[in-house]
Design a protein around this motif. Sequence first.
Motif, PDB file in Angstrom:
ATOM      1  N   UNK A  45      52.409  81.237  36.739  1.00  0.00           N
ATOM      2  CA  UNK A  45      53.551  82.121  36.594  1.00  0.00           C
ATOM      3  C   UNK A  45      54.769  81.535  37.302  1.00  0.00           C
ATOM      4  N   UNK A  46      55.932  82.017  36.895  1.00  0.00           N
ATOM      5  CA  UNK A  46      57.179  81.482  37.429  1.00  0.00           C
ATOM      6  C   UNK A  46      57.214  81.571  38.947  1.00  0.00           C
ATOM      7  N   UNK A  47      57.576  80.468  39.579  1.00  0.00           N
ATOM      8  CA  UNK A  47      57.721  80.446  41.017  1.00  0.00           C
ATOM      9  C   UNK A  47      56.436  80.211  41.783  1.00  0.00           C
ATOM     10  N   UNK A  48      55.305  80.064  41.061  1.00  0.00           N
ATOM     11  CA  UNK A  48      54.044  79.922  41.759  1.00  0.00           C
ATOM     12  C   UNK A  48      53.421  78.548  41.586  1.00  0.00           C
ATOM     13  N   UNK A  49      53.861  77.792  40.608  1.00  0.00           N
ATOM     14  CA  UNK A  49      53.180  76.538  40.310  1.00  0.00           C
ATOM     15  C   UNK A  49      53.261  75.567  41.470  1.00  0.00           C
ATOM     16  N   UNK A  50      54.407  75.476  42.127  1.00  0.00           N
ATOM     17  CA  UNK A  50      54.573  74.506  43.193  1.00  0.00           C
ATOM     18  C   UNK A  50      53.545  74.658  44.296  1.00  0.00           C
ATOM     19  N   UNK A  51      53.299  75.913  44.685  1.00  0.00           N
ATOM     20  CA  UNK A  51      52.363  76.155  45.771  1.00  0.00           C
ATOM     21  C   UNK A  51      50.956  75.737  45.411  1.00  0.00           C
ATOM     22  N   UNK A  52      50.633  75.728  44.129  1.00  0.00           N
ATOM     23  CA  UNK A  52      49.284  75.401  43.715  1.00  0.00           C
ATOM     24  C   UNK A  52      49.104  73.978  43.258  1.00  0.00           C
ATOM     25  N   UNK A  53      50.150  73.156  43.340  1.00  0.00           N
ATOM     26  CA  UNK A  53      50.065  71.801  42.812  1.00  0.00           C
ATOM     27  C   UNK A  53      49.049  70.960  43.573  1.00  0.00           C
ATOM     28  N   UNK A  54      48.261  70.157  42.859  1.00  0.00           N
ATOM     29  CA  UNK A  54      47.271  69.303  43.521  1.00  0.00           C
ATOM     30  C   UNK A  54      47.914  68.199  44.334  1.00  0.00           C
ATOM     31  N   UNK A  55      47.272  67.853  45.434  1.00  0.00           N
ATOM     32  CA  UNK A  55      47.734  66.748  46.273  1.00  0.00           C
ATOM     33  C   UNK A  55      46.598  65.738  46.390  1.00  0.00           C
ATOM     34  N   UNK A  56      46.944  64.475  46.547  1.00  0.00           N
ATOM     35  CA  UNK A  56      45.939  63.415  46.601  1.00  0.00           C
ATOM     36  C   UNK A  56      45.007  63.620  47.791  1.00  0.00           C
ATOM     37  N   UNK A  57      43.734  63.309  47.570  1.00  0.00           N
ATOM     38  CA  UNK A  57      42.717  63.466  48.603  1.00  0.00           C
ATOM     39  C   UNK A  57      41.664  62.384  48.429  1.00  0.00           C
ATOM     40  N   UNK A  58      40.829  62.209  49.433  1.00  0.00           N
ATOM     41  CA  UNK A  58      39.750  61.239  49.332  1.00  0.00           C
ATOM     42  C   UNK A  58      38.734  61.674  48.285  1.00  0.00           C
ATOM     43  N   UNK A  59      38.251  60.728  47.523  1.00  0.00           N
ATOM     44  CA  UNK A  59      37.185  60.989  46.566  1.00  0.00           C
ATOM     45  C   UNK A  59      35.826  60.928  47.265  1.00  0.00           C
ATOM     46  N   UNK A  60      34.818  61.564  46.698  1.00  0.00           N
ATOM     47  CA  UNK A  60      33.451  61.339  47.198  1.00  0.00           C
ATOM     48  C   UNK A  60      33.111  59.862  47.106  1.00  0.00           C
ATOM     49  N   UNK A  61      32.227  59.363  47.958  1.00  0.00           N
ATOM     50  CA  UNK A  61      31.918  57.928  47.987  1.00  0.00           C
ATOM     51  C   UNK A  61      31.552  57.343  46.631  1.00  0.00           C
ATOM     52  N   UNK A  62      30.831  58.087  45.804  1.00  0.00           N
ATOM     53  CA  UNK A  62      30.400  57.560  44.504  1.00  0.00           C
ATOM     54  C   UNK A  62      31.561  57.284  43.570  1.00  0.00           C
ATOM     55  N   UNK A  63      32.744  57.898  43.857  1.00  0.00           N
ATOM     56  CA  UNK A  63      33.905  57.738  42.979  1.00  0.00           C
ATOM     57  C   UNK A  63      35.059  57.021  43.662  1.00  0.00           C
ATOM     58  N   UNK A  64      34.839  56.536  44.882  1.00  0.00           N
ATOM     59  CA  UNK A  64      35.938  55.982  45.679  1.00  0.00           C
ATOM     60  C   UNK A  64      36.655  54.843  44.985  1.00  0.00           C
ATOM     61  N   UNK A  65      35.942  54.036  44.232  1.00  0.00           N
ATOM     62  CA  UNK A  65      36.556  52.885  43.556  1.00  0.00           C
ATOM     63  C   UNK A  65      36.757  53.129  42.070  1.00  0.00           C
ATOM     64  N   UNK A  66      36.567  54.371  41.637  1.00  0.00           N
ATOM     65  CA  UNK A  66      36.601  54.646  40.198  1.00  0.00           C
ATOM     66  C   UNK A  66      37.620  55.692  39.779  1.00  0.00           C
ATOM     67  N   UNK A  67      38.161  56.452  40.733  1.00  0.00           N
ATOM     68  CA  UNK A  67      39.007  57.586  40.368  1.00  0.00           C
ATOM     69  C   UNK A  67      39.986  57.902  41.481  1.00  0.00           C
ATOM     70  N   UNK A  68      40.991  58.710  41.149  1.00  0.00           N
ATOM     71  CA  UNK A  68      41.893  59.303  42.127  1.00  0.00           C
ATOM     72  C   UNK A  68      41.595  60.791  42.180  1.00  0.00           C
ATOM     73  N   UNK A  69      41.440  61.316  43.371  1.00  0.00           N
ATOM     74  CA  UNK A  69      41.026  62.707  43.533  1.00  0.00           C
ATOM     75  C   UNK A  69      42.149  63.540  44.140  1.00  0.00           C
ATOM     76  N   UNK A  70      42.080  64.834  43.889  1.00  0.00           N
ATOM     77  CA  UNK A  70      43.118  65.768  44.312  1.00  0.00           C
ATOM     78  C   UNK A  70      42.459  67.076  44.741  1.00  0.00           C
ATOM     79  N   UNK A  71      43.113  67.761  45.660  1.00  0.00           N
ATOM     80  CA  UNK A  71      42.680  69.097  46.055  1.00  0.00           C
ATOM     81  C   UNK A  71      43.890  70.017  46.101  1.00  0.00           C
ATOM     82  N   UNK A  72      43.627  71.308  46.173  1.00  0.00           N
ATOM     83  CA  UNK A  72      44.703  72.283  46.250  1.00  0.00           C
ATOM     84  C   UNK A  72      44.149  73.687  46.271  1.00  0.00           C
ATOM     85  N   UNK A  73      45.053  74.634  46.190  1.00  0.00           N
ATOM     86  CA  UNK A  73      44.685  76.044  46.170  1.00  0.00           C
ATOM     87  C   UNK A  73      45.621  76.754  45.209  1.00  0.00           C
TER      88      UNK A  73
END
Length: 492
Positions: A45-73
Amino acid sequence: MTTPDAHRHDTRATHRGSRPAVAAAALAAVLLCTLGNVTAAPAHAAGQVGAGQPVAADCPPALAEKATCYTGQDSNGASYTMAVPDRWNGSLVVHAHGGPGLGDASDPARSTEDLERWAVMVDQGYAWAGSSYRRGGYGARMAAADTESVRRLFADRFGRPERTYLHGQSWGGDVAAKVAETYGRRPGAYDGVLLTSGVLGGGSRGYDYRVDLRAVYQYYCHNHPRPTEPQYPLWQGVRPGSTMTSAGLRSRLQECTGYASEPAERTASQQRNLDDILAVTGIPERTLESHLRFATFTFRDIVTNRLGGRNPWSNRGVRYTGSHDDKALNAGVERFSADPSARRDLSYDSDLTGKVDLPVLTLHAIDDPTAFVEHEAAYRATLRGAGRGGNLVQTFTKEHEHSSLSDSEYANSIVALDAWARTGRKPSPRSLAASCAAFDVTYGEGCFYDPGFRPSSYASRVRPRPGGLAWPAMTAAQERAWSRIDGVGIAP
């Protein structure tokens, strides 16, 4: 508190009134308390997307060299994790986790743990997004709304995927199926559904074997509660305010049955209690404790926290068999009948209609000790009843687990679903059994399909409740009031 799912391992309330408007107002007031204030606000909804945007985070070890990971709320407080593979094929898997866990708040670790658990999806080139849900505790529609929210957030951040697939595991199978029914008709939202080890019988009957366990256990053990403790109806699971812990429950189970001991170390009384409980309920010995935990703590969550103390469970008229003295058991076991409004509310929240217009592929171990394979028969009957049986392909394996099957089979399943959605050519259990070998070259965990297996009816495994599932229907006004609160009103 954990449940039978190895990784933490489910209502709508209404009062009878003479006018729909009065009933709807009462319904809304109760739901604000029982469903954890689930809102209908869309994550984008309008005005709420920014707060929920994903930010870069560490991947689990099995994906560390295969992907870029993100977390958020998201805007409703649901934590989530995303992963985009370095060699992204352009499609997305949206994951619905099992459980439910029983914490008050969203657990950020849950979605990250599930990403590690389902890294095979990312390894196959699919982006992945999973919500931890805004709170613990039961609520299939709440969890479905949060699953839809994470899909929207992914599309907002990375663009609309070429294809989007739902994946639900265990109770998450019910959640993912609910997402498909609720949001899947919107063009471009979802293209297919993969349900693994799914709890697909719905809340109103999907836990009846645990209802039976709760009553049968107390008949034999008399220690949950003890005669010297405050008494309460067994359908509560455990009384509100009880300080019992999982460790305390295990101690009582051990005291009565010696389940954690070698057979030679059990007393004759313990062995007979254990034999009778297992024979009557049909629950495997290896998951007895986890099923009893669910029938204790998750039942309390459903009854006390979600349904305002109303009882959705019934064992009235059920005849128990298989014990050393069935006559005494049936005469002495505690009996109770469901409050029709509670049963209806649980049904509305978590039962499935079968009205899904997407390809649906399921994978289930024949010897699943937690979500019995007969759940698949219930789901098959639901889709056929809705005229959607042609949208369903079910596969079964000779494995003996619930929470983790072969990665070769998971990879085979998601790729087969993708091919079905793209080409319209429906796979078969036999073709899936044949195609798995190519993935086993990579993962080496084996392919255990039994393409000729068909599960017996749900009633063949779980004693049906006399009177079936005929509960009063909601009025249109009541259903609108429910929808405004439980999150199903997310705008397209």
